[in-house]
Write a protein that holds these residues in place. Structure first.
Motif, PDB file in Angstrom:
ATOM      1  N   ASP A  26      -6.377   7.552  -0.573  1.00 26.71           N
ATOM      2  CA  ASP A  26      -5.786   6.255   0.517  1.00 26.71           C
ATOM      3  C   ASP A  26      -6.730   5.320   0.983  1.00 26.71           C
ATOM      4  O   ASP A  26      -7.566   5.764   1.945  1.00 26.71           O
ATOM      5  N   SER A  78      -3.741   9.398  10.258  1.00 27.73           N
ATOM      6  CA  SER A  78      -3.529   8.182   9.487  1.00 27.73           C
ATOM      7  C   SER A  78      -2.179   7.339   9.732  1.00 27.73           C
ATOM      8  O   SER A  78      -1.410   7.936  10.600  1.00 27.73           O
ATOM      9  N   PHE A  79      -1.904   6.423   9.003  1.00 28.86           N
ATOM     10  CA  PHE A  79      -0.820   5.557   9.100  1.00 28.86           C
ATOM     11  C   PHE A  79       0.439   6.512   8.546  1.00 28.86           C
ATOM     12  O   PHE A  79       0.154   7.123   7.513  1.00 28.86           O
ATOM     13  N   GLY A 112       0.869  -1.189   0.081  1.00 31.78           N
ATOM     14  CA  GLY A 112       0.017  -0.099  -0.073  1.00 31.78           C
ATOM     15  C   GLY A 112       0.857   1.249   0.050  1.00 31.78           C
ATOM     16  O   GLY A 112       0.532   2.175  -0.604  1.00 31.78           O
ATOM     17  N   THR A 113       2.120   1.093   0.546  1.00 34.84           N
ATOM     18  CA  THR A 113       2.806   2.361   0.737  1.00 34.84           C
ATOM     19  C   THR A 113       3.454   2.535  -0.706  1.00 34.84           C
ATOM     20  O   THR A 113       3.346   3.754  -1.147  1.00 34.84           O
ATOM     21  N   LEU A 130       0.785   4.131  -3.157  1.00 36.76           N
ATOM     22  CA  LEU A 130       0.633   5.670  -2.827  1.00 36.76           C
ATOM     23  C   LEU A 130       1.928   6.375  -3.380  1.00 36.76           C
ATOM     24  O   LEU A 130       1.785   7.504  -3.993  1.00 36.76           O
ATOM     25  N   LYS A 133      -5.432  -6.109   6.867  1.00 33.26           N
ATOM     26  CA  LYS A 133      -6.846  -5.586   5.967  1.00 33.26           C
ATOM     27  C   LYS A 133      -7.703  -6.455   5.703  1.00 33.26           C
ATOM     28  O   LYS A 133      -7.521  -7.666   5.772  1.00 33.26           O
ATOM     29  N   VAL A 164      -7.924  10.077   3.194  1.00 34.34           N
ATOM     30  CA  VAL A 164      -7.939   8.711   3.662  1.00 34.34           C
ATOM     31  C   VAL A 164      -9.255   8.145   4.018  1.00 34.34           C
ATOM     32  O   VAL A 164      -9.561   8.970   5.120  1.00 34.34           O
ATOM     33  N   ALA A 166       2.544   6.186   6.440  1.00 35.39           N
ATOM     34  CA  ALA A 166       2.909   6.204   4.988  1.00 35.39           C
ATOM     35  C   ALA A 166       2.205   6.927   4.090  1.00 35.39           C
ATOM     36  O   ALA A 166       2.677   7.640   2.879  1.00 35.39           O
ATOM     37  N   THR A 167       1.021   7.641   4.619  1.00 41.69           N
ATOM     38  CA  THR A 167       0.173   8.696   3.747  1.00 41.69           C
ATOM     39  C   THR A 167       1.021   9.840   3.601  1.00 41.69           C
ATOM     40  O   THR A 167       0.943  10.271   2.413  1.00 41.69           O
ATOM     41  N   ALA A 175      -6.139   2.294   1.847  1.00 45.25           N
ATOM     42  CA  ALA A 175      -5.578   1.097   2.149  1.00 45.25           C
ATOM     43  C   ALA A 175      -6.652   0.237   3.030  1.00 45.25           C
ATOM     44  O   ALA A 175      -6.325  -0.957   3.197  1.00 45.25           O
ATOM     45  N   GLN A 176      -7.366   0.995   3.849  1.00 46.77           N
ATOM     46  CA  GLN A 176      -8.056   0.547   4.931  1.00 46.77           C
ATOM     47  C   GLN A 176      -9.840   0.051   4.394  1.00 46.77           C
ATOM     48  O   GLN A 176     -10.525  -0.333   5.268  1.00 46.77           O
ATOM     49  N   TYR A 207      -4.222   6.500  16.133  1.00 52.93           N
ATOM     50  CA  TYR A 207      -2.763   6.618  16.102  1.00 52.93           C
ATOM     51  C   TYR A 207      -2.332   7.133  17.483  1.00 52.93           C
ATOM     52  O   TYR A 207      -2.958   8.203  17.545  1.00 52.93           O
ATOM     53  N   SER A 243      -4.174  -1.543   0.079  1.00 50.57           N
ATOM     54  CA  SER A 243      -3.219  -2.388   0.837  1.00 50.57           C
ATOM     55  C   SER A 243      -3.716  -3.707   0.987  1.00 50.57           C
ATOM     56  O   SER A 243      -4.856  -3.682   1.561  1.00 50.57           O
ATOM     57  N   PHE A 267      -2.017  -5.660   3.311  1.00 51.28           N
ATOM     58  CA  PHE A 267      -1.329  -6.093   4.603  1.00 51.28           C
ATOM     59  C   PHE A 267      -2.228  -6.989   5.116  1.00 51.28           C
ATOM     60  O   PHE A 267      -3.538  -6.877   5.188  1.00 51.28           O
TER      61      PHE A 267
HETATM   62  C1  LIG Z   1      -4.335   4.579   5.984  1.00 49.62           C
HETATM   63  C2  LIG Z   1      -3.127   3.499   5.294  1.00 49.62           C
HETATM   64  N1  LIG Z   1      -2.117   4.250   4.334  1.00 49.62           N
HETATM   65  C3  LIG Z   1      -1.209   3.280   3.938  1.00 49.62           C
HETATM   66  C4  LIG Z   1      -0.549   2.075   4.555  1.00 49.62           C
HETATM   67  C5  LIG Z   1       0.401   1.285   3.962  1.00 49.62           C
HETATM   68  O1  LIG Z   1      -0.012   0.158   3.333  1.00 49.62           O
HETATM   69  P1  LIG Z   1       1.175  -1.066   3.477  1.00 49.62           P
HETATM   70  O2  LIG Z   1       1.323  -1.681   4.963  1.00 49.62           O
HETATM   71  O3  LIG Z   1       0.521  -2.173   2.395  1.00 49.62           O
HETATM   72  O4  LIG Z   1       2.512  -0.561   2.703  1.00 49.62           O
HETATM   73  C6  LIG Z   1      -1.404   1.715   5.486  1.00 49.62           C
HETATM   74  C7  LIG Z   1      -1.291   0.179   5.972  1.00 49.62           C
HETATM   75  O5  LIG Z   1      -1.090   0.060   7.072  1.00 49.62           O
HETATM   76  C8  LIG Z   1      -2.597   2.409   6.177  1.00 49.62           C
HETATM   77  O6  LIG Z   1      -3.384   1.923   6.982  1.00 49.62           O
END
Ligand SMILES: Cc1ncc(COP(=O)(O)O)c(C=O)c1O
Length: 356
Positions: A150, A85-86, A60-61, A64, A173, A131, A88-89, A152-153, A300, A168, A170
């Motif tokens: 985003d 957010s996580f 997912g990273t 993006l 998910k 997100v 990576a955003t 991912a979730q 978070y 994502s 992961f």
């Molecule tokens: C909101 C959000 N963005 C991006 C990511 C990044 O995804 P990945 O862990 O697959 O790289 C995640 C994953 O946990 C996420 O929850």
């Protein structure tokens, strides 16, 4: 009784035969990166989600990152996004030399406030990244700049509304691989082609590099596993939604739950990747639940504008009060598809016991 936050083994156990068969198929094929397995997964995913193209990538990273690269985001460009957010955003913006411009969240949905996001856009804004946090569809800002979702979730929570949407897979998910994996969704053929090019170091044909890309390729093994799981996704999501509804009924009937404890509102499309409550004395509650064998998580604990690695951007505590309040109050409870009524009753009972 033990109630983990997530039980991936419970999801995989009934699929053991089909998963082993898929893995053996890849082993016997001798092809491990991209190839027919990935192409088949991309087609099945695109058809299920109603998009023209789904491009499998390494996480997912990376979805993006490659999406912003496809838009040409680079040094000095601003990208408007959420502080909740996580990592990576925002990490993907920073890695390209861009600068995140944060706008606060809506306190009720935990999602980026679309009006605040639109107001944060300026002459240097190159893109926006809302997100769909916890699986709840976010309202996209109405702006002229491209919007990269985003998601991912939030697989399947809403239709593609931006120029690209990033998934994502992961393992935690709703659709989880056996490792890292992700996808970029889009309807625009030119952008899709650009993402495909960037995914393999910008090369076409092999060893001729037109643009500087990266290794963002998806493994055949992950694609084969995801193909087994994809047809079950709707059922798992329906089970998560039913569990959310059951929590609502149980909390309403439980004595002693303080009025300030807030459950997530149900909205159409919410896929409940997480069921996140707002809880008074959150950290004490979390500790109490852990002692009872109940897994929870804080998504978070530190807002993105306050992360040490972003200190150079000069954001201060207090800049985004709604996001910062969420970091003190939000708590994710177990919501996975296989969660039983008995386990949910135990969770709610223990929460009530903490406040009594
Ligand atoms: C909101 C959000 N963005 C991006 C990511 C990044 O995804 P990945 O862990 O697959 O790289 C995640 C994953 O946990 C996420 O929850």
């Amino acid at each position: 009784m033990k109630v983990p936050l997530l039980d991936v083994k419970a999801q995989n156990a009934p699929l053991r035969g089909a998963l082993l068969e898929a893995m053996a198929r890849v082993m016997d094929s001798g092809g491990f990166i991209l190839g027919p397995e990935v192409e088949a997964f991309e087609k099945e995913l695109a058809a299920m989600l109603g998009v023209a193209r789904a491009i499998g990538v390494s996480s997912g990273t990376d979805a993006l990152l490659v999406a912003l690269m496809a838009l040409g985001v680079g040094p000095g460009d601003e990208v408007v996004t959420t502080p909740l957010s996580f990592y990576a955003t925002v990490g993907c913006i920073a890695r390209l030399g861009g600068r995140p411009v944060f706008a606060d969240i809506e306190p009720e949905s935990f999602n980026l406030d679309p009006a605040a996001a639109a107001a944060a856009c300026g002459a240097k804004t190159r893109a926006l990244i809302p997100v769909h946090l916890f699986g709840r569809p976010a309202t996209l800002p109405k702006v002229e700049q491209p919007v990269v979702e985003d998601a991912a979730q939030s697989i399947g929570a809403c239709k593609l509304g931006g120029i690209m949407s990033c998934l994502s897979f992961f393992p935690s998910k709703n659709l989880g691989a056996f490792g890292d994996a992700g996808a970029v969704l889009c309807d625009d053929a030119q952008i899709a082609d650009n993402v495909v090019l960037l995914r393999t170091h910008g090369s076409r044909p092999k060893y001729v590099h037109h643009v500087v890309g990266g290794n963002f390729r998806l493994d055949a093994l992950q694609a084969a596993i995801l193909r087994v799981k994809l047809p079950r996704l709707a059922g798992w999501t329906a089970a998560r939604r039913a569990n959310a509804e059951r929590y609502r009924r149980m909390f309403a009937a439980a004595p002693g739950i303080p009025a300030e404890l807030r459950l997530p509102a149900d909205v159409p499309g919410h896929i409940y990747n997480q069921f996140v409550i707002r809880a008074p004395r959150r950290d004490g509650l979390r500790e109490h639940l852990a002692k009872q064998g109940i897994g929870t998580e804080v998504y978070y604990p530190l807002a993105l504008h306050l992360q040490p690695c972003f200190a150079g951007w000069g954001y201060r505590a207090g800049a985004f009060p709604h996001a910062e309040a969420a970091t003190r109050e939000a708590l994710a409870l177990p919501i996975f598809a296989e969660l039983t009524e008995e386990q949910q009753g135990f969770v709610v009972g223990q929460i009530a016991a903490y406040y009594c």
